[in-house]
Design a protein around this motif. Structure first.
Motif, mmCIF file in Angstrom:
data_model
loop_
_atom_site.group_PDB
_atom_site.id
_atom_site.type_symbol
_atom_site.label_atom_id
_atom_site.label_comp_id
_atom_site.label_asym_id
_atom_site.label_seq_id
_atom_site.Cartn_x
_atom_site.Cartn_y
_atom_site.Cartn_z
ATOM 1 N N THR A 78 -123.662 85.664 10.005
ATOM 2 C CA THR A 78 -124.380 84.847 9.024
ATOM 3 C C THR A 78 -125.865 85.200 9.021
ATOM 4 N N SER B 194 -117.436 83.743 3.864
ATOM 5 C CA SER B 194 -116.836 83.515 5.178
ATOM 6 C C SER B 194 -115.414 83.005 4.990
ATOM 7 N N SER C 185 -120.478 79.267 3.834
ATOM 8 C CA SER C 185 -121.220 80.335 4.516
ATOM 9 C C SER C 185 -120.956 81.692 3.897
ATOM 10 N N LEU D 145 -121.290 85.795 4.952
ATOM 11 C CA LEU D 145 -121.457 86.730 6.066
ATOM 12 C C LEU D 145 -122.079 88.014 5.554
#
Length: 163
Positions: free
Chosen positions: A67, A100, A106, A108
């Motif tokens: 992240t 993610s 999220s 990545l």
């Protein structure tokens, strides 16, 4: 009138102390090596030392994205700073952002094939500079003592982390 010269003498002693000098040498050496690495990476690979540090974190565990928050924490950058850095790396085709699989909120960051190739070249350049300016100036025993001492300092700082 006597107080000012006395304070100046105390200030001069403090500024000239062995601890100040020794720590200054460490910081100067680290800064100069970092500048040499950055210059070589920019000239030979087209990336900055900070980008190289991103690649270390992205390539350490193949197949696992990282992240931007983690990159910011690891590199002591602001979230805005890491966003701009990843934007530049993405525009250059070196990394990509992917959702993610575990947390849809999220994103990545992972290296592209081109990014991995640049990183491999950069790792060789980095190793050459480190060998020349960090390893070669010391004999083997001094180098071993230095790295053991730096590890001890690192561990002591981690154990007393104020955060």
């Amino acid at each position: 009138m006597n107080a000012a010269p006395r304070r100046d003498d105390q200030a001069a002693r403090a500024a000239g102390s062995g601890l100040v000098r020794d720590f200054g040498l460490l910081i100067k050496a680290a800064t100069l090596i970092e500048q040499r690495i950055d210059t070589a990476l920019r000239a030979e690979c087209g990336i900055s030392h900070t980008m190289f540090e991103v690649f270390i974190r992205l390539c350490r565990r193949p197949g696992e994205g990282v992240t931007q928050r983690r990159l910011a924490d690891d590199l002591t950058l602001t979230s805005g700073g890491v966003t701009r850095l990843i934007d530049r790396m993405e525009e250059a085709g070196l990394v990509r952002r992917v959702p993610s699989p575990e947390d849809r909120r999220s994103v990545l960051v992972e290296p592209t094939r081109q990014g991995r190739a640049v990183f491999l070249r950069a790792a060789a350049v980095h190793a050459d500079v480190v060998e020349r300016y960090f390893v070669a100036p010391l004999d083997r025993e001094d180098y071993t003592r230095l790295t053991a001492s730096l590890q001890g300092i690192h561990e002591a700082l981690r154990e007393t982390d104020p955060s």
